[in-house]
Scaffold this motif. Structure first.
Motif, PDB file in Angstrom:
ATOM      1  N   VAL A   1       0.893  -1.644  -0.158  1.00  0.00           N
ATOM      2  CA  VAL A   1       0.247   0.212   0.496  1.00  0.00           C
ATOM      3  C   VAL A   1       0.614   1.006  -0.110  1.00  0.00           C
ATOM      4  CG1 VAL A   1      -2.053   1.274   1.793  1.00  0.00           C
ATOM      5  CG2 VAL A   1      -1.601  -1.270   0.834  1.00  0.00           C
ATOM      6  N   LEU A   2       1.681   0.859   1.103  1.00  0.00           N
ATOM      7  CA  LEU A   2       2.406   2.010   1.172  1.00  0.00           C
ATOM      8  C   LEU A   2       3.396   2.759  -0.480  1.00  0.00           C
ATOM      9  CD1 LEU A   2       3.448   4.941   3.153  1.00  0.00           C
ATOM     10  CD2 LEU A   2       5.732   2.891   3.473  1.00  0.00           C
ATOM     11  N   ASN A   3       3.922   1.828  -0.909  1.00  0.00           N
ATOM     12  CA  ASN A   3       4.230   1.993  -2.542  1.00  0.00           C
ATOM     13  C   ASN A   3       3.983   2.981  -3.139  1.00  0.00           C
ATOM     14  OD1 ASN A   3       7.205   1.273  -1.542  1.00  0.00           O
ATOM     15  ND2 ASN A   3       6.216  -0.887  -2.455  1.00  0.00           N
ATOM     16  N   ARG A   4       2.665   2.170  -3.161  1.00  0.00           N
ATOM     17  CA  ARG A   4       1.091   3.531  -4.362  1.00  0.00           C
ATOM     18  C   ARG A   4       0.661   4.610  -3.672  1.00  0.00           C
ATOM     19  NH1 ARG A   4      -2.539  -1.654  -3.716  1.00  0.00           N
ATOM     20  NH2 ARG A   4      -1.183  -3.538  -4.648  1.00  0.00           N
ATOM     21  N   VAL A   5       1.471   4.964  -2.873  1.00  0.00           N
ATOM     22  CA  VAL A   5       1.360   6.095  -1.563  1.00  0.00           C
ATOM     23  C   VAL A   5       1.985   7.171  -2.910  1.00  0.00           C
ATOM     24  CG1 VAL A   5       1.929   7.884  -0.181  1.00  0.00           C
ATOM     25  CG2 VAL A   5       0.891   5.272   0.465  1.00  0.00           C
ATOM     26  N   SER A   6       2.649   7.847  -3.002  1.00  0.00           N
ATOM     27  CA  SER A   6       3.762   8.726  -3.771  1.00  0.00           C
ATOM     28  C   SER A   6       3.149   9.092  -6.301  1.00  0.00           C
ATOM     29  CB  SER A   6       5.436   7.895  -4.012  1.00  0.00           C
ATOM     30  OG  SER A   6       5.135   8.628  -3.019  1.00  0.00           O
ATOM     31  N   LEU A   7       2.728   7.447  -6.393  1.00  0.00           N
ATOM     32  CA  LEU A   7       1.957   7.421  -6.820  1.00  0.00           C
ATOM     33  C   LEU A   7       0.490   8.100  -7.464  1.00  0.00           C
ATOM     34  CD1 LEU A   7       3.514   4.148  -8.015  1.00  0.00           C
ATOM     35  CD2 LEU A   7       3.957   6.111  -9.259  1.00  0.00           C
ATOM     36  N   ALA A   8      -0.320   7.905  -6.032  1.00  0.00           N
ATOM     37  CA  ALA A   8      -1.543   8.265  -6.508  1.00  0.00           C
ATOM     38  C   ALA A   8      -1.478   9.206  -5.730  1.00  0.00           C
ATOM     39  CB  ALA A   8      -2.166   6.844  -5.400  1.00  0.00           C
ATOM     40  N   GLY A   9      -0.665  10.150  -5.130  1.00  0.00           N
ATOM     41  CA  GLY A   9      -0.188  12.110  -6.011  1.00  0.00           C
ATOM     42  C   GLY A   9      -0.290  11.925  -3.646  1.00  0.00           C
ATOM     43  N   GLY A  10      -0.062  11.416  -2.963  1.00  0.00           N
ATOM     44  CA  GLY A  10       0.434  11.103  -1.757  1.00  0.00           C
ATOM     45  C   GLY A  10       2.031  11.268  -1.583  1.00  0.00           C
ATOM     46  N   LYS A  11       1.665  11.844  -0.534  1.00  0.00           N
ATOM     47  CA  LYS A  11       3.232  11.702   0.314  1.00  0.00           C
ATOM     48  C   LYS A  11       3.442  10.611   1.373  1.00  0.00           C
ATOM     49  CE  LYS A  11       6.757  15.596   2.005  1.00  0.00           C
ATOM     50  NZ  LYS A  11       6.852  16.865   3.159  1.00  0.00           N
TER      51      LYS A  11
ATOM     52  N   VAL B   1       3.830   5.655   8.066  1.00  0.00           N
ATOM     53  CA  VAL B   1       2.495   7.038   7.709  1.00  0.00           C
ATOM     54  C   VAL B   1       2.478   8.102   6.960  1.00  0.00           C
ATOM     55  CG1 VAL B   1       2.131   9.286   9.071  1.00  0.00           C
ATOM     56  CG2 VAL B   1       3.116   7.532  10.601  1.00  0.00           C
ATOM     57  N   PHE B   2       1.512   8.813   5.911  1.00  0.00           N
ATOM     58  CA  PHE B   2       1.577   9.380   4.889  1.00  0.00           C
ATOM     59  C   PHE B   2       1.167  10.086   5.104  1.00  0.00           C
ATOM     60  CE2 PHE B   2      -1.778   5.808   4.029  1.00  0.00           C
ATOM     61  CZ  PHE B   2      -2.555   6.960   3.692  1.00  0.00           C
ATOM     62  N   GLU B   3       0.783  11.084   3.636  1.00  0.00           N
ATOM     63  CA  GLU B   3       0.027  12.144   3.869  1.00  0.00           C
ATOM     64  C   GLU B   3      -0.525  12.446   2.576  1.00  0.00           C
ATOM     65  OE1 GLU B   3       0.466  16.372   4.556  1.00  0.00           O
ATOM     66  OE2 GLU B   3       0.591  16.676   2.317  1.00  0.00           O
ATOM     67  N   ASP B   4      -2.201  12.078   2.694  1.00  0.00           N
ATOM     68  CA  ASP B   4      -3.529  12.267   1.632  1.00  0.00           C
ATOM     69  C   ASP B   4      -3.370  13.440   0.900  1.00  0.00           C
ATOM     70  OD1 ASP B   4      -5.339  13.642   2.935  1.00  0.00           O
ATOM     71  OD2 ASP B   4      -6.246  11.865   3.484  1.00  0.00           O
ATOM     72  N   THR B   5      -3.830  13.244  -0.163  1.00  0.00           N
ATOM     73  CA  THR B   5      -4.438  14.737  -0.840  1.00  0.00           C
ATOM     74  C   THR B   5      -4.828  15.487  -0.464  1.00  0.00           C
ATOM     75  OG1 THR B   5      -6.346  13.152  -2.291  1.00  0.00           O
ATOM     76  CG2 THR B   5      -4.340  12.728  -3.403  1.00  0.00           C
ATOM     77  N   GLU B   6      -5.148  15.245   0.905  1.00  0.00           N
ATOM     78  CA  GLU B   6      -6.329  16.165   1.613  1.00  0.00           C
ATOM     79  C   GLU B   6      -5.183  16.277   2.407  1.00  0.00           C
ATOM     80  OE1 GLU B   6      -9.239  16.893  -0.189  1.00  0.00           O
ATOM     81  OE2 GLU B   6      -8.263  15.485  -1.410  1.00  0.00           O
ATOM     82  N   GLY B   7      -4.168  16.331   2.847  1.00  0.00           N
ATOM     83  CA  GLY B   7      -3.170  17.254   3.779  1.00  0.00           C
ATOM     84  C   GLY B   7      -3.209  16.032   5.068  1.00  0.00           C
ATOM     85  N   ASN B   8      -4.253  15.098   5.273  1.00  0.00           N
ATOM     86  CA  ASN B   8      -4.344  14.057   6.489  1.00  0.00           C
ATOM     87  C   ASN B   8      -3.453  13.675   6.426  1.00  0.00           C
ATOM     88  OD1 ASN B   8      -7.164  15.169   7.745  1.00  0.00           O
ATOM     89  ND2 ASN B   8      -8.054  13.934   5.264  1.00  0.00           N
ATOM     90  N   HIS B   9      -2.902  13.178   8.453  1.00  0.00           N
ATOM     91  CA  HIS B   9      -1.566  12.749   7.914  1.00  0.00           C
ATOM     92  C   HIS B   9      -1.859  10.955   8.174  1.00  0.00           C
ATOM     93  CE1 HIS B   9       1.715  15.553   8.605  1.00  0.00           C
ATOM     94  NE2 HIS B   9       1.123  15.316   7.300  1.00  0.00           N
ATOM     95  N   VAL B  10      -2.206   9.948   7.477  1.00  0.00           N
ATOM     96  CA  VAL B  10      -2.544   8.912   8.175  1.00  0.00           C
ATOM     97  C   VAL B  10      -1.573   7.873   8.037  1.00  0.00           C
ATOM     98  CG1 VAL B  10      -4.563   6.717   7.417  1.00  0.00           C
ATOM     99  CG2 VAL B  10      -4.577   9.527   6.744  1.00  0.00           C
ATOM    100  N   CYS B  11      -1.700   6.465   9.069  1.00  0.00           N
ATOM    101  CA  CYS B  11      -0.942   5.515   9.197  1.00  0.00           C
ATOM    102  C   CYS B  11      -1.449   4.175   9.177  1.00  0.00           C
ATOM    103  CB  CYS B  11      -1.313   4.964  10.852  1.00  0.00           C
ATOM    104  SG  CYS B  11       0.075   6.967  11.686  1.00  0.00           S
TER     105      CYS B  11
END
Length: 127
Positions: free
Chosen positions: A85-95, A112-122
């Motif tokens: 899942v984490l490996n797809r984060v940047s490709l999907a527009g997250g960080k 932990v990632f930051e989604d496209t809306e600015g939320n920090h999600v674990c």
């Protein structure tokens, strides 16, 4: 206090741009997100097996839902290995904020990632 089966029974991740957030979570989990209106709130449901009677969650757009990196942290189940899942984060527009990190052998790993809306999600997995 009685002993409770679960500490969390439901999780909601606030979003401003529902279509963008839906595309992001659909992409990192590689699934088609089901959505529905619940009153005045637009909700997209995160993947889970309803027959397993586990804890569910959704992305939510509507009054009272404002994304933030500073609010409560939600740990999403990332299956057997959160790297998928984490490996797809940047490709999907997250960080990626925190890479896959071992907690302990008994507890597993988190990231932990930051989604496209600015939320920090674990994310969490045992491997």
């Amino acid at each position: 206090m009685e002993k409770l089966k679960d500490a969390v029974v439901w999780a909601e991740i606030p979003v401003l741009n529902f279509d963008r957030a839906k595309a992001f979570y659909s992409r990192i989990y590689d699934y088609d997100m089901y959505e529905q209106m619940m009153g005045h709130h637009r909700m997209g449901f995160l993947p889970m097996d309803p027959d397993a009677r586990g804890v569910g969650g959704a992305i939510v757009q509507g009054q009272g839902y404002t994304p933030s990196a500073l609010g409560s942290k939600v740990y999403l189940n990332a299956g057997n290995d959160l790297s998928l899942v984490l490996n797809r984060v940047s490709l999907a527009g997250g960080k990626v904020i925190q890479p896959k990190t071992k907690i302990t052998d008994e507890i597993g790993y988190y990231a932990v990632f930051e989604d496209t809306e600015g939320n920090h999600v674990c994310l969490h997995s045992m491997n």
